[in-house]
Design a protein around this motif. Structure first.
Motif, PDB file in Angstrom:
ATOM      1  N   TYR A 217       0.754 -12.033  10.031  1.00  0.00           N
ATOM      2  CA  TYR A 217       2.078 -11.605  10.487  1.00  0.00           C
ATOM      3  C   TYR A 217       1.974 -10.280  11.262  1.00  0.00           C
ATOM      4  CZ  TYR A 217       7.183 -11.933  10.451  1.00  0.00           C
ATOM      5  OH  TYR A 217       8.499 -12.086  10.825  1.00  0.00           O
ATOM      6  N   GLY A 218       1.217 -10.322  12.370  1.00  0.00           N
ATOM      7  CA  GLY A 218       1.065  -9.153  13.219  1.00  0.00           C
ATOM      8  C   GLY A 218       2.372  -8.786  13.907  1.00  0.00           C
ATOM      9  N   ARG A 219       2.672  -7.479  13.963  1.00  0.00           N
ATOM     10  CA  ARG A 219       3.967  -7.030  14.473  1.00  0.00           C
ATOM     11  C   ARG A 219       3.808  -6.098  15.675  1.00  0.00           C
ATOM     12  NH1 ARG A 219       8.227  -6.617  11.168  1.00  0.00           N
ATOM     13  NH2 ARG A 219       9.312  -6.375  13.175  1.00  0.00           N
ATOM     14  N   LEU A 220       4.738  -6.239  16.631  1.00  0.00           N
ATOM     15  CA  LEU A 220       4.867  -5.326  17.755  1.00  0.00           C
ATOM     16  C   LEU A 220       6.031  -4.377  17.506  1.00  0.00           C
ATOM     17  CD1 LEU A 220       4.555  -7.679  20.879  1.00  0.00           C
ATOM     18  CD2 LEU A 220       2.825  -6.080  20.035  1.00  0.00           C
ATOM     19  N   VAL A 221       5.908  -3.160  17.978  1.00  0.00           N
ATOM     20  CA  VAL A 221       7.004  -2.203  17.888  1.00  0.00           C
ATOM     21  C   VAL A 221       8.121  -2.639  18.829  1.00  0.00           C
ATOM     22  CG1 VAL A 221       7.695   0.194  18.325  1.00  0.00           C
ATOM     23  CG2 VAL A 221       5.460  -0.300  17.284  1.00  0.00           C
ATOM     24  N   GLY A 222       9.354  -2.676  18.318  1.00  0.00           N
ATOM     25  CA  GLY A 222      10.511  -2.984  19.153  1.00  0.00           C
ATOM     26  C   GLY A 222      10.870  -4.447  19.249  1.00  0.00           C
ATOM     27  N   TYR A 223      10.176  -5.312  18.509  1.00  0.00           N
ATOM     28  CA  TYR A 223      10.448  -6.755  18.544  1.00  0.00           C
ATOM     29  C   TYR A 223      10.617  -7.288  17.132  1.00  0.00           C
ATOM     30  CZ  TYR A 223       9.012  -6.865  23.452  1.00  0.00           C
ATOM     31  OH  TYR A 223       8.913  -6.649  24.814  1.00  0.00           O
ATOM     32  N   ASP A 224      11.562  -8.197  16.998  1.00  0.00           N
ATOM     33  CA  ASP A 224      11.698  -8.910  15.733  1.00  0.00           C
ATOM     34  C   ASP A 224      10.613  -9.983  15.634  1.00  0.00           C
ATOM     35  OD1 ASP A 224      13.984  -7.469  15.035  1.00  0.00           O
ATOM     36  OD2 ASP A 224      15.307  -8.899  16.055  1.00  0.00           O
ATOM     37  N   GLY A 225      10.317 -10.368  14.423  1.00  0.00           N
ATOM     38  CA  GLY A 225       9.333 -11.425  14.248  1.00  0.00           C
ATOM     39  C   GLY A 225       7.911 -10.931  14.462  1.00  0.00           C
ATOM     40  N   SER A 226       7.013 -11.874  14.680  1.00  0.00           N
ATOM     41  CA  SER A 226       5.589 -11.550  14.757  1.00  0.00           C
ATOM     42  C   SER A 226       4.934 -12.220  15.951  1.00  0.00           C
ATOM     43  CB  SER A 226       4.887 -12.016  13.479  1.00  0.00           C
ATOM     44  OG  SER A 226       4.839 -13.433  13.432  1.00  0.00           O
ATOM     45  N   PHE A 227       3.714 -11.756  16.277  1.00  0.00           N
ATOM     46  CA  PHE A 227       2.947 -12.410  17.340  1.00  0.00           C
ATOM     47  C   PHE A 227       1.754 -13.181  16.779  1.00  0.00           C
ATOM     48  CE2 PHE A 227       1.400  -8.030  17.071  1.00  0.00           C
ATOM     49  CZ  PHE A 227       0.024  -8.164  17.063  1.00  0.00           C
TER      50      PHE A 227
END
Length: 289
Positions: A217-227
């Motif tokens: 569940y890798g996350r980006l700053v400023g986005y919901d959900g994961s990449f």
């Protein structure tokens, strides 16, 4: 026809019926999976050892990925569970995407034999790896036979549509791979992707017996959900493939990974998934299928 002939014919019919009714096992060869660290795994398939997505550097070798959560931390968060010499012992390498160091890093470039066969998703990735001196780089443009095992590249998407629209160049093109051979279980390594139509198409087409998901569940700053997939995607795979084993990889090794192995185990228990069908390996742990 006399009675003796009739009895002989009847006996032959019984024997033939017994022969045709004897079940033939669909899978006779064992497949071995080993979790190394992060997305780096080994798949030992029909006597051939494939090293997938080697990130081999020591703990803390690289800065965090810009724009991801916890990017102030250095990657990887943990050391290799085995000596480097053991980690690189393989017959071939598969790099699902060469853009990110957690799938193909400087230590892999230095340590792997320059003549080892390397399979990649595109000519662009192949050119990049050839520049590092590797002599046998092959593009998975279609089904490829390597020592009798068919390798099939699958598509993926490294994040939601919104992430790809905003950060697509940095996220890059990604892929997975399916291993197939008569007498062996079909294994699908999904790679760095979210659950999307590409994954659904691969599941429907290949009906894998073993599906290996990157599930941190890798996350980006400023986005919901994961990449990268997470616990709910394990459940999707579990439901989509009721006879398959699901393996969670790419755990607890990078700063942007926000889901732990214990999170997954708790979720497996809470949802009632069969623990023997959904596996969360430790670094260095192996399974045979």
């Amino acid at each position: 026809m006399n009675i003796q002939n009739r009895l002989q014919l009847a006996a032959c019919a019984i024997l033939l019926a017994g022969c045709t009714a004897t079940p033939v096992p669909a899978h006779t060869g064992a497949v071995r999976f080993t979790q190394i660290r992060s997305a780096a795994i080994k798949v030992e398939y029909a006597g051939t050892t494939f090293l997938v997505d080697p990130m081999l550097a020591p703990k803390g070798a690289y800065p965090g990925f810009p724009g991801t959560v916890n990017s102030q931390l250095r990657n990887p968060l943990v050391d290799l569970p085995v000596p480097l010499s053991e980690a690189i012992r393989a017959d071939a390498v598969i790099v699902t995407h060469a853009q990110h160091y957690d799938h193909w890093d400087d230590e892999a470039r230095r340590s792997l034999p320059k003549d080892i066969p390397i399979f990649v998703q595109s000519e662009e990735d192949a050119d990049s790896i050839r520049k590092d001196g590797f002599k046998d780089v092959r593009v998975l443009a279609g089904p490829v036979d390597f020592r009798g095992t068919m390798l099939n590249r699958t598509e993926g998407q490294h994040g939601s549509d919104a992430m790809v629209a905003g950060r697509g160049k940095r996220l890059g093109k990604v892929s997975g791979v399916v291993f197939q051979r008569p007498g062996y279980k079909t294994v699908y390594v999904a790679g760095d992707t979210t659950w999307n139509r590409f994954v659904e198409e691969a599941v429907a087409r290949y009906r894998p017996d073993v599906m290996i998901l990157n599930a941190c569940y890798g996350r980006l700053v400023g986005y919901d959900g994961s990449f990268i997939m997470g616990k709910e995607d394990l459940y999707r795979a579990y439901q989509a493939l009721p006879d398959a084993t699901i393996v969670a990889s790419h755990m607890e090794s990078l700063a942007h990974c926000t889901q732990t192995r214990q999170d997954l185990r708790d979720y497996i228990g809470a949802t009632g998934m069969a623990p023997g069908r959904v596996l969360v390996p430790r670094d260095g742990e192996s399974y045979r299928f």
